[in-house]
Design a protein around this motif. Sequence first.
Motif, PDB file in Angstrom:
ATOM      1  N   GLY A 165       7.249  78.453  31.410  1.00  0.00           N
ATOM      2  CA  GLY A 165       8.702  78.328  31.461  1.00  0.00           C
ATOM      3  C   GLY A 165       9.179  76.897  31.566  1.00  0.00           C
ATOM      4  O   GLY A 165      10.172  76.512  30.940  1.00  0.00           O
ATOM      5  N   ALA A 166       8.501  76.079  32.347  1.00  0.00           N
ATOM      6  CA  ALA A 166       8.922  74.682  32.519  1.00  0.00           C
ATOM      7  C   ALA A 166       8.862  73.922  31.206  1.00  0.00           C
ATOM      8  O   ALA A 166       9.746  73.103  30.899  1.00  0.00           O
ATOM      9  N   ILE A 167       7.835  74.191  30.400  1.00  0.00           N
ATOM     10  CA  ILE A 167       7.721  73.522  29.106  1.00  0.00           C
ATOM     11  C   ILE A 167       8.813  74.002  28.159  1.00  0.00           C
ATOM     12  O   ILE A 167       9.449  73.208  27.460  1.00  0.00           O
ATOM     13  N   ALA A 168       9.041  75.310  28.128  1.00  0.00           N
ATOM     14  CA  ALA A 168      10.067  75.859  27.249  1.00  0.00           C
ATOM     15  C   ALA A 168      11.446  75.303  27.594  1.00  0.00           C
ATOM     16  O   ALA A 168      12.227  74.938  26.707  1.00  0.00           O
ATOM     17  N   ILE A 207      15.823  83.572  23.086  1.00  0.00           N
ATOM     18  CA  ILE A 207      14.473  83.482  23.657  1.00  0.00           C
ATOM     19  C   ILE A 207      14.674  83.069  25.112  1.00  0.00           C
ATOM     20  O   ILE A 207      14.947  81.901  25.388  1.00  0.00           O
ATOM     21  N   PRO A 208      14.589  83.961  26.066  1.00  0.00           N
ATOM     22  CA  PRO A 208      15.027  83.681  27.441  1.00  0.00           C
ATOM     23  C   PRO A 208      14.430  82.426  28.065  1.00  0.00           C
ATOM     24  O   PRO A 208      15.139  81.629  28.678  1.00  0.00           O
ATOM     25  N   LEU A 209      13.147  82.195  27.915  1.00  0.00           N
ATOM     26  CA  LEU A 209      12.519  81.047  28.554  1.00  0.00           C
ATOM     27  C   LEU A 209      12.964  79.726  27.933  1.00  0.00           C
ATOM     28  O   LEU A 209      12.789  78.676  28.519  1.00  0.00           O
ATOM     29  N   ALA A 210      13.545  79.802  26.718  1.00  0.00           N
ATOM     30  CA  ALA A 210      14.052  78.587  26.093  1.00  0.00           C
ATOM     31  C   ALA A 210      15.507  78.323  26.464  1.00  0.00           C
ATOM     32  O   ALA A 210      16.084  77.344  26.067  1.00  0.00           O
ATOM     33  N   SER A 211      16.078  79.217  27.253  1.00  0.00           N
ATOM     34  CA  SER A 211      17.484  79.044  27.628  1.00  0.00           C
ATOM     35  C   SER A 211      17.642  77.895  28.611  1.00  0.00           C
ATOM     36  O   SER A 211      16.826  77.702  29.501  1.00  0.00           O
ATOM     37  N   SER A 212      18.726  77.152  28.443  1.00  0.00           N
ATOM     38  CA  SER A 212      18.981  76.037  29.365  1.00  0.00           C
ATOM     39  C   SER A 212      19.645  76.519  30.636  1.00  0.00           C
ATOM     40  O   SER A 212      19.873  75.734  31.543  1.00  0.00           O
TER      41      SER A 212
END
Length: 396
Positions: free
Chosen positions: A369-372, A390-395
């Motif tokens: 998640g931290a990387i995304a 893409i949930p983990l790419a959400s800011s």
Amino acid sequence: MGVATQVAVEQRAVDAMVPSRTVRPETTDELAAIITAADHAREAVVLWGGGTRMGVGDPPDRYDIAVDLTGLSGVVEHSPADLVCTVRAGTTLAELASALGASGQRWPVEAASPERATVGGTIAGAAAGPSRLRYQHPRDWIIGCTAVLGDGTITHAGGRVVKNVTGYDLTRLYSGSYGTLVALAEITLKLMALPDRTVTLRATVTNVSAALRVAAELRAMHLPLDALAIVTGAAAERCGDPRTSVFIRVSGPDAAVDRVARVVRESTDAADTDATIWHTIASVPAEMERVARAGWPGGHEPPDGLALSDAVIYPDSGIAFLLGATAPNEFARMRASAEAADGTLVVERADAAFKAAVGGAWGRSRVPGAIARALKQKFDPHGVLAPGRIPLASSS
């Protein structure tokens, strides 16, 4: 600016969410201006090509503007001697094939509905089709690109020649990002010569287990097959025979095709069939109401417990499109089984209620998640591009 060709906004709904407006840029500068304005206004943008991959992903957190990229179409530059061409992202696969065919060349990537699927959408959506067996992932056939970041900045990655290997290959990062990091505007592609000859064969079998055995036997022979697919249930019916079938494609020089096709016929009792069947095989998953895509390490058997009785399966590529209307609890069980075998089970097509009931479209993320989140912040600092898809790419 000439960008606002209006289309009924209802046609651009994503999981029942409807944008306030839709625009259709015709140049990279127009695309950048649209995204810049959206960034300043903190409006959420969803990018559209042919729409064949829009079912993939969770509902967006916000959705203000649909950006139709089909106005960015056509071949910018084609160098037949170098087996390279640059195309605009909204060019359909059918248009590209027609343009390259005049020079006896092709981009060896197949996807559903090539008359609608765009080059940019095929890359951004990491489309899977029959060509995966021999030609791997769409990203493997990209040299460089021009893309627009979430703040409207126009960027360039890679180059226009095959030898360009400078720096990190951002085109591989963009592939499979589903429009959440950048808007692709132009892409430079690696090409291949059209094969001298292609033969397609079909072997009918009693069930999926028998089909997988046929595939395993062909794999053990190390034959240079061009494509291999198993169809069952509704997919088999759409291919003209309700029986479970294994389709095999062989292409290349005449003598090699004759030799390989003869071995396939003798080992599988397969009969020759029309090559246009591959269009049907590739397109079936884009035409059904509920579809899941299973993935597992290529060259291995599918994970136990997948519902393969109604499916399009690319066994050696480690991909299967499950076409049945599975209940949420059964889907969750299959996802757990796939993930336990180092695989995935992604919702390709379903309504928002089903996605919510199974815990989201994607399942367990393979990217920390931290990387995304760091990537999203770098490329789209204000979360303008498809937030939440893409949930983990959400800011957020």
